[in-house]
Write an enzyme that holds these catalytic residues in place. Structure first.
Site, mmCIF file in Angstrom:
data_model
loop_
_atom_site.group_PDB
_atom_site.id
_atom_site.type_symbol
_atom_site.label_atom_id
_atom_site.label_comp_id
_atom_site.label_asym_id
_atom_site.label_seq_id
_atom_site.Cartn_x
_atom_site.Cartn_y
_atom_site.Cartn_z
ATOM 1 N N ASP A 234 18.732 -8.546 50.690
ATOM 2 C CA ASP A 234 19.437 -9.343 51.695
ATOM 3 C C ASP A 234 20.847 -9.697 51.247
ATOM 4 O OD1 ASP A 234 17.440 -10.302 53.961
ATOM 5 O OD2 ASP A 234 16.333 -10.277 52.090
ATOM 6 N N LYS B 174 15.674 -5.246 52.921
ATOM 7 C CA LYS B 174 15.641 -6.612 53.430
ATOM 8 C C LYS B 174 14.364 -7.320 52.991
ATOM 9 C CE LYS B 174 15.817 -9.108 57.842
ATOM 10 N NZ LYS B 174 14.577 -9.876 57.607
ATOM 11 N N LYS C 182 8.907 -3.967 50.808
ATOM 12 C CA LYS C 182 9.473 -3.283 49.632
ATOM 13 C C LYS C 182 8.545 -3.369 48.421
ATOM 14 C CE LYS C 182 13.039 -5.448 48.045
ATOM 15 N NZ LYS C 182 12.635 -6.364 49.119
ATOM 16 N N LYS D 167 10.895 -14.408 44.068
ATOM 17 C CA LYS D 167 9.513 -14.664 44.499
ATOM 18 C C LYS D 167 8.511 -14.173 43.459
ATOM 19 C CE LYS D 167 9.344 -12.536 48.480
ATOM 20 N NZ LYS D 167 10.636 -11.842 48.442
#
Length: 272
Positions: free
Chosen positions: A125, A9, A14, A40
């Site tokens: 996600d 998630k 992570k 990102k």
């Protein structure tokens, strides 16, 4: 060559785990390539001492993929870890998964997908076609689920387990579940919850990473924990994780839980 992917998630830690894992693996004398597969594009930043490296998708938009060289997209970070960021589209425009697809095709053309270990750091996600590509197309052979004891984190991990189970039936895929990593949030009974979750989906807990202030301090210094505090207990956890993953020969096809099973499972560990 060992090809692994960390899925989990968003916000679960992570990328922090991936960067410290790569740093620890490189400390064992291994040639490591880490590929950030998240719009990102912050997966490799601590390995690069805070530098935001150009993303593959941005370069393709600017130049076209035929004019891009290895040196344009692969950057050397701490301990020689080679770093790549797939990137993504402008917010609200296009498909983020396309960045992953374009990145892999380009790296294959440049013969850059090589090393002792390739670490794919993938957003978990949404397991759409693009984000599932490392599993679907046979790039990542071992998948590691990063989760905490929070329900939505476990829910995301369970969804990824569903994707692994489905994709493992494809001839080209060849992906299996290597294990579950608990990146702790200091929830009561968290280790036991994640350990039992791993058991129920036909896997095992391979690492428990305690919550530690040293992680935030290291990131403020734009470094991995392995570089900033190599003698710390937290660095030892990442080093043990690296040894465990590199030596892991036990993988499985997961048996994910149905939603009602997942909710019942969570209630077993949460005092209402």
């Amino acid at each position: 060559m060992k090809q692994i992917a960390l899925y989990g998630k968003g916000g679960i830690g992570k990328s922090t785990t991936a960067a410290n894992l790569s740093a620890a693996l490189a400390g064992e004398g291994l040639d490591i390539l880490q590929i950030g597969c998240d719009p990102k594009h912050d997966s490799t930043r601590m390995l690069m001492h805070g530098t935001w490296i150009p993303t593959v998708l941005d370069l393709i938009r600017e130049r076209g993929d035929e004019k891009i060289t290895v040196d344009d997209v692969v950057y050397e970070g701490f301990r020689g870890v080679r770093c790549v960021e797939a990137g993504g589209p402008e917010p609200g425009i296009g498909c983020a998964g396309r960045g992953i697809i374009a990145t892999f095709h380009l790296l294959e053309r440049l013969d850059a997908l090589k090393g002792d270990v390739i670490v794919y750091d993938v957003l978990g996600d949404v397991v759409c076609g693009g984000f599932a590509m490392p599993m679907r197309e046979g790039y990542a052979r071992e998948i590691y689920l990063v989760t905490s004891g929070e329900l939505m984190s476990v829910y995301a991990a369970n969804n990824i387990a569903k994707a692994i189970a489905r994709l493992s039936r494809r001839v080209r895929s060849r992906c299996t579940l290597g294990g579950v990593i608990c990146n702790a949030k200091n929830i009561e009974g968290e280790r036991e919850l994640v350990e039992e979750f791993a058991r129920r989906i036909n896997s095992r807990l391979i690492a428990y990473i305690p919550r530690s202030r040293i992680v935030q301090v290291a990131e403020l210094q734009k470094q991995t924990v392995v570089e900033y505090a190599p003698e710390s207990d937290q660095a030892a956890v990442y080093q043990e994780l690296a040894r465990t993953i590199y030596g892991n020969e036990t993988t499985s096809i997961p048996t994910p839980l149905e939603m009602d099973e997942l909710e019942s499972f969570a209630l077993e560990f949460v005092q209402v």
